[in-house]
Enzyme design. Structure first.
Site, PDB file in Angstrom:
ATOM      1  N   HIS A 359       0.788  -1.225   0.000  1.00  0.00           N
ATOM      2  CA  HIS A 359       0.000   0.000   0.000  1.00  0.00           C
ATOM      3  C   HIS A 359       0.831   1.291   0.000  1.00  0.00           C
ATOM      4  CE1 HIS A 359      -3.462   2.391   0.421  1.00  0.00           C
ATOM      5  NE2 HIS A 359      -3.945   1.973   1.568  1.00  0.00           N
ATOM      6  N   TYR A 490     -12.974   6.333  10.531  1.00  0.00           N
ATOM      7  CA  TYR A 490     -12.152   6.879   9.437  1.00  0.00           C
ATOM      8  C   TYR A 490     -12.676   6.379   8.108  1.00  0.00           C
ATOM      9  CZ  TYR A 490      -8.070   7.215   6.291  1.00  0.00           C
ATOM     10  OH  TYR A 490      -7.226   7.462   5.236  1.00  0.00           O
ATOM     11  N   THR A 503      -4.838  10.803  -0.029  1.00  0.00           N
ATOM     12  CA  THR A 503      -6.153  10.794   0.603  1.00  0.00           C
ATOM     13  C   THR A 503      -6.209  11.806   1.739  1.00  0.00           C
ATOM     14  OG1 THR A 503      -5.497   9.069   2.182  1.00  0.00           O
ATOM     15  CG2 THR A 503      -6.512   8.343   0.107  1.00  0.00           C
TER      16      THR A 503
END
Length: 797
Positions: A359, A490, A503
């Protein structure tokens, strides 16, 4: 200056389109400090008691008048020299992470089954997906991949240069991202054993047909079967990528050292083609180092699992972390058939397929575009085999390898080679302990899936609500119903409207959401409950819009915190500088004071996410998920489909199944409330379900291919009001988390891209500055590969 991004091959005569908009993108805005603090207080207030909030308010006001302005000025100066003020800090937060990436960082996508049942077997499905993936790589390297656009606005494409040929590398002090932008081979894992072969030539054209790939995969599966699973597990080096990063760094050093051992890999003749060891001393070039180099530089990893998970929960577990199965005290689960430091395409024995990705360099919305394209391409290529006039997803096609002269492929190796590790005692022992710790980690987590089939996006929109906000309120209500409180939640908002955007954190909990869940659990009239729901959803949409504009508080505050840490370290270095002062000067100069806002309970509360969520979906996906981000938390990946909602939840044994059952009950109850209070919401207008821009329409071909996979019946009430929605619902839906590719995005992808709708052009001088690699990128030196590994004899298929 070259025009392409790092790792992109583009013929000089062809204007590229993929990165043509990069120089038009604005930088991520750095909001005024006062606005940031105001938003911070608004998101922590609903999570605190009155006394806690008063302490937080005092700390925040002190920050505004004392350290804050100086840190803001330093951050503004820093941002003026960077593509994004948060980018490097964000990479550092990932690369300094010491815990295993599996279950902590790596998400997964589970693709829908291939719509042609005959292709849903392992070898055929794998070959089909790999051909489509290589076509995507080719389009990317030639800068022919259409850029991402939302509502006519271009998105940053930088992350696409970090998908293929990229690996996370553990070093002594920190991890780094390493890329080989000329990579042309793949690595295949089968029964924990490693194989490799070339799939592209120097021009990034395919050098193997789908049938060729299927033959190679069949050969690999047969060869891997020759080694007993319990024996193969003892050499499952991939499990080391699931270790603590510092431990893995030391083991990588061990693997890279020259070998001096009394055992050596056997020849094929000695062991009839299987892995074995011959008792003769040797000292030679380290084959382990060669194996690592081949794996790190591969385009991606293909994992061919020998198991066939049946349930949705089993599939989710297999794609996220692999299965844990012990036979005679030996780990034989698919968790050993992985390399978690790279992009992995996973195909089970019964043809289910998914993606597990590292990621650090890419977010879910980037991988979503990738999986959507390759899934669509598999459908279109099958259609083309029936009708030669079927459309293509790509601007240009790779020359058919079967019609090319093999000499034109260049210096390539298309026959699979098996990588054979020298299992010295230290490595064998470390592997045993790594497997034990991975098994523990898997057992510490549980996974469950809710595939809710009674309604989905269509029904929610007809009720005048944002689908993403509606589902987010469902998470809040279900948690409150179980535990009687709200917790920090979140959801990521995509900020790729900005250069190198990643993001921003949408904080779901608000005064409005708290009021809603309390009212919902009271004996209140249905009309009142729905009114509170609408207010909470509207607040969530507003918050989402702000975050998508780069006006959230989390990334800004984190960057200020990082700036404080940086200058605190600089001050400490200056104090200790030889000759700068007396030896006791460090005692006379106090250490820089940590701002109270970063030691306050509010900061801890905001950085301990209990409900971590992400919305990521389109028709190509069945499930999406990730592990919990805190010890007491839930990790929730969800996909809102036209007539259903798929939710994959994980936790460290926090009654995950019960939470999903509560969600199911909520969805059913709130539908009843909506029906009983149904009215035409203010601000709606009737409009066709097939809009002029085509974004809510799937092509006839794709619809026919997917219709058998759609679950659930159509709700009667939906049929009467289909197509109604708030004017700005789209914005909330598409920017909420990773769900910005709506159900009509496939139609966009299926358009004839030769029309070049919305595509820009590039000149040789453009794009370079914005696409330069970050300081953490370490381009891997190109080297001439030897014939690494044992060459396999191809099977006849």
């Amino acid at each position: 200056m070259p025009s392409q991004a790092p790792g992109i091959f583009k013929p000089a005569s062809t204007p590229g389109v993929t990165f043509a908009n990069q120089d038009k993108l604005q930088k991520l805005p750095l909001p005024p400090l006062e606005d940031c603090i105001q938003r911070y207080l608004s998101v922590v207030k609903p999570l605190q008691t009155a006394r806690e909030f008063e302490e937080t308010r005092i700390a925040a006001e002190e920050f505004l008048t004392k350290q804050g302005p100086d840190l803001q000025a330093k951050l503004q100066a820093y941002a003026s020299t960077r593509s994004s003020y948060i980018e490097q800090f964000w990479y550092d937060s990932y690369l300094n992470f010491d815990n295993p990436v599996v279950l902590n960082l790596n998400p997964f996508f589970l693709l829908e089954d291939d719509p042609t049942p005959a292709r849903n077997n392992q070898v055929t499905r794998a070959a089909s997906l790999v051909v489509s993936t290589l076509s995507f790589v080719r389009a990317l390297r030639r800068e022919e991949l259409p850029p991402d656009m939302v509502h006519g606005r271009p998105l940053c494409m930088y992350q696409y240069s970090r998908i293929f040929g990229t690996a996370r590398i553990s070093t002594e002090n920190v991890c780094v991202m390493q890329s080989d932008y000329s990579s042309k081979h793949i690595v295949v894992l089968a029964r924990s054993q490693f194989y490799w072969f070339d799939v592209l030539d120097e021009n990034s054209d395919l050098i193997m047909t789908e049938r060729d790939l299927a033959q190679n995969f069949e050969t690999i599966v047969n060869d891997a079967r020759n080694t007993p699973v319990t024996e193969a597990a003892k050499g499952a080096v991939g499990v080391l990528t699931a270790e603590n990063r510092r431990i893995w760094a030391s083991l990588r050093d061990l693997l890279s050292q020259d070998v001096d051992s009394d055992v050596s890999p056997s020849s094929p003749a000695e062991k009839n083609g299987s892995m074995g060891w011959s008792k003769r001393p040797f000292k030679e070039r380290n084959t382990n180092r060669d194996c690592l180099q081949i794996i790190d530089s591969a385009l991606f990893i293909l994992c061919l699992d020998y198991s066939s998970p049946q349930t949705a929960s089993e599939l989710a577990m297999n794609m996220l972390c692999g299965t844990n199965v012990i036979e005679k005290g030996v780990q034989v689960g698919t968790c050993t058939n992985r390399w978690y430091d790279k992009l992995q395409i996973i195909v089970t024995k019964n043809g289910s397929a998914g993606i597990n990705f590292e990621h650090t360099g890419v977010d879910g919305h980037t991988i979503l575009r990738f999986v959507s394209d390759i899934y669509t391409d598999t459908i279109l290529r099958f259609a083309k085999s029936i009708n030669g006039h079927a459309p293509s997803l790509w601007a240009s096609e790779s020359p058919d390898p079967s019609t090319r002269d093999p000499c034109s492929f260049g210096d390539v190796t298309t026959t699979p080679h098996k990588l054979e590790w020298t299992m010295i005692p230290e490595l064998s022992l470390a592997l045993r302990f790594a497997e034990t710790r991975l098994a523990d980690l898997i057992h510490q987590n549980e996974f469950d899936v809710l595939e809710f089939s009674h309604y989905g996006m269509t029904f929610i929109k007809t009720m005048g609500l944002s689908p993403d906000a509606f589902v987010q309120m469902a998470f809040q209500a279900a948690y409150y119903a179980l535990y009687g409180k709200v917790e920090c939640t979140y959801e990521p908002a995509m900020t790729k409207y900005f250069l190198h955007g990643r993001t921003e954190a949408i904080r779901t909990v608000s005064d409005e959401s708290v009021a809603f869940v309390r009212k919902f659990c009271e004996d209140a009239p249905a009309k009142t409950k729905i009114e509170y729901l609408r207010r909470a959803c509207e607040k969530h949409v507003q918050t989402t819009k702000l975050c998508a504009q780069g006006l959230g508080q989390d990334r800004h505050l984190y960057a200020l915190y990082c700036m404080h840490q940086r200058y605190m370290e600089d001050d400490a270095l200056n104090v200790d500088e030889p000759g700068s002062s007396s030896p006791d000067s460090s005692r006379s100069k106090p250490a820089p004071e940590i701002p109270a806002i970063f030691t306050d309970s509010g900061w801890d509360k905001l950085n301990t996410t209990i409900i971590s969520t992400s919305n990521c979906g389109n028709p190509s996906l069945r499930l999406f998920g990730f592990g919990p981000t805190s010890q007491d938390g839930f990790g929730i990946g969800y996909i809102i489909k036209p007539d259903s909602i798929s939710i994959c939840a994980s936790s460290k044994h926090r009654q995950t199944a019960r939470y999903l059952e509560t969600l199911h009950n909520y969805f059913m109850e709130v539908r009843g409330l909506l029906r009983s209070t149904e009215h035409r919401p203010t601000g709606t207008r009737a409009r066709s379900a097939i809009r002029g821009d085509g974004r809510e329409r799937i092509s006839v071909l794709a619809t026919e291919a997917l219709k058998d996979r759609r679950r659930g019946r159509q709700v009667d009430e939906v049929r009467h009001h289909a197509g109604e929605a708030h004017e700005d619902d789209e914005t909330g839906d598409m920017l909420g988390g990773y769900g910005y590719f709506d159900v009509g995005e496939m139609e966009i992808l299926l358009r004839d891209i030769n029309n070049n709708v919305g595509l820009g052009t590039a000149t040789p001088e453009r794009v370079v500055a914005t696409m330069a690699a970050t300081p953490d990128d370490r381009a891997q030196p190109k080297y001439r590969r030897r014939e690494v590994g044992r060459k396999l004899r191809l099977a006849d298929i």
